[in-house]
Scaffold this active site. Structure first.
Site, PDB file in Angstrom:
ATOM      1  CE  LYS A  47      38.847  69.342  73.189  1.00 56.07           C
ATOM      2  NZ  LYS A  47      39.983  70.274  73.429  1.00 56.07           N
TER       3      LYS A  47
ATOM      4  CB  SER B 285      47.179  70.457  71.893  1.00 54.99           C
ATOM      5  OG  SER B 285      47.119  71.678  72.609  1.00 54.99           O
TER       6      SER B 285
ATOM      7  CD  GLU C  20      31.355  65.474  78.552  1.00 53.26           C
ATOM      8  OE1 GLU C  20      30.802  64.474  78.055  1.00 53.26           O
ATOM      9  OE2 GLU C  20      32.593  65.622  78.596  1.00 53.26           O
TER      10      GLU C  20
HETATM   11  C1  LIG Z   1      40.735  70.454  74.612  1.00 52.01           C
HETATM   12  C2  LIG Z   1      42.112  70.925  74.389  1.00 52.01           C
HETATM   13  C3  LIG Z   1      43.184  70.566  75.235  1.00 52.01           C
HETATM   14  C4  LIG Z   1      43.008  69.771  76.499  1.00 52.01           C
HETATM   15  O1  LIG Z   1      42.625  68.447  76.338  1.00 52.01           O
HETATM   16  P1  LIG Z   1      43.587  67.197  76.526  1.00 52.01           P
HETATM   17  O2  LIG Z   1      42.649  66.060  76.578  1.00 52.01           O
HETATM   18  O3  LIG Z   1      44.361  67.392  77.797  1.00 52.01           O
HETATM   19  O4  LIG Z   1      44.490  67.163  75.362  1.00 52.01           O
HETATM   20  C5  LIG Z   1      44.460  70.996  74.916  1.00 52.01           C
HETATM   21  N1  LIG Z   1      44.687  71.760  73.831  1.00 52.01           N
HETATM   22  C6  LIG Z   1      43.690  72.142  72.993  1.00 52.01           C
HETATM   23  C7  LIG Z   1      44.021  72.998  71.814  1.00 52.01           C
HETATM   24  C8  LIG Z   1      42.376  71.734  73.239  1.00 52.01           C
HETATM   25  O5  LIG Z   1      41.404  72.118  72.415  1.00 52.01           O
END
Ligand SMILES: *Cc1c(COP(=O)(O)O)cnc(C)c1O
Length: 409
Positions: free
Chosen positions: A85, A376, A107
């Site tokens: 993010k 992620s 949001e």
């Molecule tokens: C917010 C989040 C996601 C989901 O968001 P995408 O826009 O689909 O990437 C996935 N993994 C983590 C660790 C997150 O914080």
């Protein structure tokens, strides 16, 4: 093709009063995109503030354990604030600075995007207001705590179901009256044009890096790339590194919750609970009933718990370029445990969805093949959620003990 459309998906369905703001926003975004010094400034900022380029880790133990393809892990968990993010919010921060605005709003459902935005606002010296449903404020205290400590104002939304979609409505209401000095920081590759395209652009830094890294480490392109899909930003980030390489299979993993056949999941591209629709300013596959009312979603991973999906991914799915799968809550906890025990890494519950599918498929592949999992985010920052998900008895005792201590003080 019409601007802002991906096949039949996307668009910009916005109220008349926001047209001027979006025109200004589009012009600023296009100009930044055409200016190579902007991208360079972004890359430098991410290198010096957020640990980029993030490593690509060869998971040797996990690969040996499963037998089959070599598994590589792209470490977005090592970003500042613990997830991909940061790529998006810092990029938007630079754009806000360029537009000369002084305030950002966002949001947030689970609070992760709120924390990332509050961090960015603190770094750039912007005022920051985050809208959050009352239910979510109650459930996500640690994130609310950090947002406030970082200097953001958290506004509790008490309308409707008191969750994410009500927070989105409230944030748009704010923007209508504050657009002169305020930018709305979208959290993922969704919403009206140019948000999906712009957020995908900032996240493409993942794919640019990983393409180079896999060539260095493996000597050729990977066979498959796995990413979890909430809104779709981490998936789009890594997929963009390989979109033109038709031999690289791209796999998006959605939240299967309690099972695709139940009504407790958040899979838009797998299963039959979603249909095409226009909401929140764009057209995509939304989880909705036959009257077009948004359905309640469920996932063990708060970040995947969303009714819509990126219009870019809806298109890539329709074209067959991205294959979609779903992982259940139970499978997610198993995959998370295996990743921790074999590699000493702690994927976020969201990221563990990508691990589930990779773990299923790796053993069916050959040793000279390679797959990449986009990790992620990290799970250790989400200890409350993860300990709760594991239903860990000593963790419960710890929380009860703390509560007792507060009561008697
Ligand atoms: C917010 C989040 C996601 C989901 O968001 P995408 O826009 O689909 O990437 C996935 N993994 C983590 C660790 C997150 O914080």
């Amino acid at each position: 093709m019409k601007k802002g459309y991906f096949g039949q998906w996307g668009g910009a369905f916005i109220p008349e009063v926001l047209h001027a703001t979006f025109t200004e926003f589009n012009i600023a975004y296009e100009a930044a995109r055409a200016d190579s010094s902007f991208w360079q400034e972004y890359v430098d900022l991410m290198a010096n503030y957020s640990c980029r380029p993030t490593p690509l880790t060869f998971a040797e133990n996990l690969s040996d354990h499963l037998g089959g393809a070599r598994i590589y892990i792209k470490r977005e968990d090592l970003n500042h604030t613990g997830a991909h993010k940061a790529n998006n919010v810092m990029g938007q921060g630079l754009l806000v600075k360029r537009m000369g605005k002084k305030r950002v709003i966002a949001e947030t459902g689970a609070g992760q995007h709120g924390v990332a935005t509050a961090t960015m606002a603190a770094r750039f010296g912007f005022d920051c207001t985050v809208y959050m449903g009352e239910e979510d404020v109650a459930r996500q205290r640690p994130n609310v705590f950090w947002m406030e400590k970082l200097g953001a104002t958290v506004v509790t939304v008490t309308d409707g179901s008191r969750t994410l979609k009500d927070a989105i409505n409230e944030a748009f209401r704010d923007w209508v009256t504050s657009m002169d000095d305020t930018h709305y920081v979208m959290g993922t590759v969704c919403g009206p044009h140019p948000f999906p395209e712009m957020v995908a652009w900032f996240q493409s830094i993942i794919g640019i890096e990983v393409r180079k890294q896999i060539m260095e480490q493996h000597g050729k392109m990977p066979d498959r790339v796995y990413a979890c899909v909430g809104g779709g930003s981490n998936a789009m980030g890594i997929f963009q590194g390989f979109l033109e390489d038709n031999d690289v299979e791209l796999i998006g993993v959605e939240a299967g919750g309690k099972g695709i056949d139940t009504d407790q999941h958040a899979s838009r591209m797998v299963g039959d609970r979603a249909a095409a629709g226009v909401a929140q300013g764009y057209k995509t596959m939304f989880l909705q009933d036959s009257d077009g009312q948004m359905l309640d979603t469920h996932s063990i991973a708060a970040g995947l718990d969303y009714v819509g999906v990126s219009p870019i991914l809806a298109d890539l799915g329709e074209q067959g370029r991205v294959r979609f799968e779903a992982a259940t809550d139970v499978e997610v906890l198993e995959a998370l445990t295996l990743a921790m025990r074999t590699e000493g890494i702690i994927p976020a519950l969201e990221s563990s969805h990508a691990f589930v599918q990779a773990i299923k498929e790796a053993p069916t592949m050959f040793r000279d093949q390679a797959i990449i999992i986009n990790m992620s985010g990290r799970g250790d920052k989400d200890i409350f959620t993860i300990a709760h998900a594991f239903d860990d008895p000593s963790w419960k005792d710890f929380i009860i003990g703390l509560a007792e201590e507060y009561k008697t003080k």
